[in-house]
Design a protein around this motif. Structure first.
Motif, PDB file in Angstrom:
ATOM      1  N   GLU A 128      -4.158   3.768  -8.318  1.00 15.43           N
ATOM      2  CA  GLU A 128      -3.658   3.038  -8.582  1.00 15.43           C
ATOM      3  C   GLU A 128      -2.480   4.499  -9.187  1.00 15.43           C
ATOM      4  OE1 GLU A 128      -2.884   2.665 -13.056  1.00 15.43           O
ATOM      5  OE2 GLU A 128      -4.273   0.787 -11.735  1.00 15.43           O
ATOM      6  N   ILE A 129      -0.416   4.935  -7.737  1.00 16.31           N
ATOM      7  CA  ILE A 129      -0.486   5.371  -8.390  1.00 16.31           C
ATOM      8  C   ILE A 129       0.581   5.245  -9.059  1.00 16.31           C
ATOM      9  CG2 ILE A 129       1.363   4.548  -6.006  1.00 16.31           C
ATOM     10  CD1 ILE A 129       0.884   8.456  -7.651  1.00 16.31           C
ATOM     11  N   SER A 130       1.166   4.474 -10.140  1.00 13.19           N
ATOM     12  CA  SER A 130       1.906   4.744 -11.986  1.00 13.19           C
ATOM     13  C   SER A 130       3.254   5.120 -11.833  1.00 13.19           C
ATOM     14  CB  SER A 130       1.196   4.344 -12.764  1.00 13.19           C
ATOM     15  OG  SER A 130      -0.183   3.658 -12.415  1.00 13.19           O
ATOM     16  N   ALA A 131       4.132   4.641 -12.117  1.00 13.83           N
ATOM     17  CA  ALA A 131       5.275   5.697 -13.367  1.00 13.83           C
ATOM     18  C   ALA A 131       4.861   5.574 -14.698  1.00 13.83           C
ATOM     19  CB  ALA A 131       6.748   4.180 -12.136  1.00 13.83           C
ATOM     20  N   ILE A 139       0.748  -1.293  -0.068  1.00 10.21           N
ATOM     21  CA  ILE A 139       0.339  -0.100  -0.284  1.00 10.21           C
ATOM     22  C   ILE A 139       0.752   1.488   0.107  1.00 10.21           C
ATOM     23  CG2 ILE A 139      -2.341   1.329   0.856  1.00 10.21           C
ATOM     24  CD1 ILE A 139      -2.262  -1.585   0.104  1.00 10.21           C
ATOM     25  N   ARG A 140       0.890   2.246  -0.658  1.00  9.60           N
ATOM     26  CA  ARG A 140       1.121   3.444  -0.928  1.00  9.60           C
ATOM     27  C   ARG A 140       0.570   4.414  -0.630  1.00  9.60           C
ATOM     28  NH1 ARG A 140       6.154   1.975  -4.476  1.00  9.60           N
ATOM     29  NH2 ARG A 140       5.801  -0.395  -5.032  1.00  9.60           N
ATOM     30  N   THR A 141       1.385   5.193  -0.134  1.00 10.10           N
ATOM     31  CA  THR A 141       1.042   7.004  -0.277  1.00 10.10           C
ATOM     32  C   THR A 141       0.619   8.062  -1.059  1.00 10.10           C
ATOM     33  OG1 THR A 141       3.373   8.112  -0.470  1.00 10.10           O
ATOM     34  CG2 THR A 141       2.660   7.138   2.334  1.00 10.10           C
ATOM     35  N   PRO A 142       0.027   9.097  -0.914  1.00 15.18           N
ATOM     36  CA  PRO A 142       0.055   9.475  -3.295  1.00 15.18           C
ATOM     37  C   PRO A 142       1.458   9.813  -3.828  1.00 15.18           C
ATOM     38  CG  PRO A 142      -1.347  10.405  -1.640  1.00 15.18           C
ATOM     39  CD  PRO A 142       0.016   9.947  -0.103  1.00 15.18           C
ATOM     40  N   ASP A 143       2.433   9.917  -3.344  1.00 19.87           N
ATOM     41  CA  ASP A 143       3.924  10.297  -3.560  1.00 19.87           C
ATOM     42  C   ASP A 143       4.536   8.696  -4.284  1.00 19.87           C
ATOM     43  OD1 ASP A 143       4.513   9.205  -0.666  1.00 19.87           O
ATOM     44  OD2 ASP A 143       6.278  11.251  -0.722  1.00 19.87           O
ATOM     45  N   GLY A 144       3.632   7.254  -4.063  1.00 14.24           N
ATOM     46  CA  GLY A 144       4.552   6.820  -4.332  1.00 14.24           C
ATOM     47  C   GLY A 144       5.794   5.810  -3.310  1.00 14.24           C
ATOM     48  N   LYS A 145       5.609   6.770  -2.512  1.00 16.14           N
ATOM     49  CA  LYS A 145       6.309   5.945  -1.293  1.00 16.14           C
ATOM     50  C   LYS A 145       5.386   4.531  -0.282  1.00 16.14           C
ATOM     51  CE  LYS A 145       9.398   9.373   0.689  1.00 16.14           C
ATOM     52  NZ  LYS A 145       9.080  10.515  -0.584  1.00 16.14           N
ATOM     53  N   ILE A 146       5.910   3.236   0.134  1.00 15.31           N
ATOM     54  CA  ILE A 146       5.540   2.944   0.753  1.00 15.31           C
ATOM     55  C   ILE A 146       4.450   3.180   2.392  1.00 15.31           C
ATOM     56  CG2 ILE A 146       6.096  -0.336   1.290  1.00 15.31           C
ATOM     57  CD1 ILE A 146       7.960  -0.239  -1.150  1.00 15.31           C
TER      58      ILE A 146
END
Length: 183
Positions: free
Chosen positions: A122-125, A6-13
């Motif tokens: 999802e937060i996607s690269a 599960i991630r934060t809005p900036d993509g961190k775990i």
């Protein structure tokens, strides 16, 4: 079973890990990698590759989608997952440095599939892969990908948004791709 961080809005775990199906029930923010295959032509024109999702997929079966995309398994990172998905889904063996990072995208969709609610957040690269590819290089993972097609970007945009091509592509991510290529 597949487990996702599960991630934060900036993509961190966050440190929380959940099973993929539960993530899509609860709508938890999780990581994905998206790779757009691009083939440049003359006069600032280019083709992109769309994949048609396999009929047996748990969500958006039979819809056109990004060239290659996938969830990031717990403990993995964005670029590593992007390289792995390209190889698994399309048979493309890319080096990590060949993927051009164009930004992060926060996308959310809600739907019902097979009588069950589905909440994807999802937060996607987002990456571009523009190395030369011969169509004979493709080795499709049949459980994931039914087919692929190269299409002119402008034609694709028109056909996606007029409903002619059934898809599950985020419009704002598609605009990110265009901005990254055209400037």
């Amino acid at each position: 079973m597949e487990y996702l961080d599960i991630r934060t809005p900036d993509g961190k775990i966050t440190g929380e890990v959940k099973e993929r199906m539960q993530v899509h029930i609860d709508g938890d923010l999780h990581g994905t990698s998206h790779v757009w295959l691009v083939r440049y032509k003359e006069n600032n024109k280019f083709d992109i590759l769309l994949q048609k999702r396999a009929k047996g997929k748990d969500a958006y079966a039979g819809c056109y989608d990004i060239s290659s995309a996938g969830h990031i398994p717990s403990g993995s990172d964005y670029r590593e997952s992007a390289v792995r998905e390209l190889n698994e889904e399309l048979g493309i063996k890319a080096e990590p440095e060949q993927l051009k990072f164009i930004g992060m995208h926060d996308g959310e969709m809600r739907a019902n599939f097979y009588g069950k609610p589905f909440h994807n957040h999802e937060i996607s690269a987002i990456y571009i892969y523009d190395e030369p590819i011969d169509d004979s290089d493709f080795k499709l993972q049949k459980e994931e990908v039914e087919s692929v097609m190269w299409i002119d970007f402008d034609e694709c945009r028109a056909r996606l948004w007029n409903g002619e091509i059934r898809n599950c592509i985020f419009a704002d991510e598609f605009k990110m791709l265009e901005k990254a290529i055209r400037g």
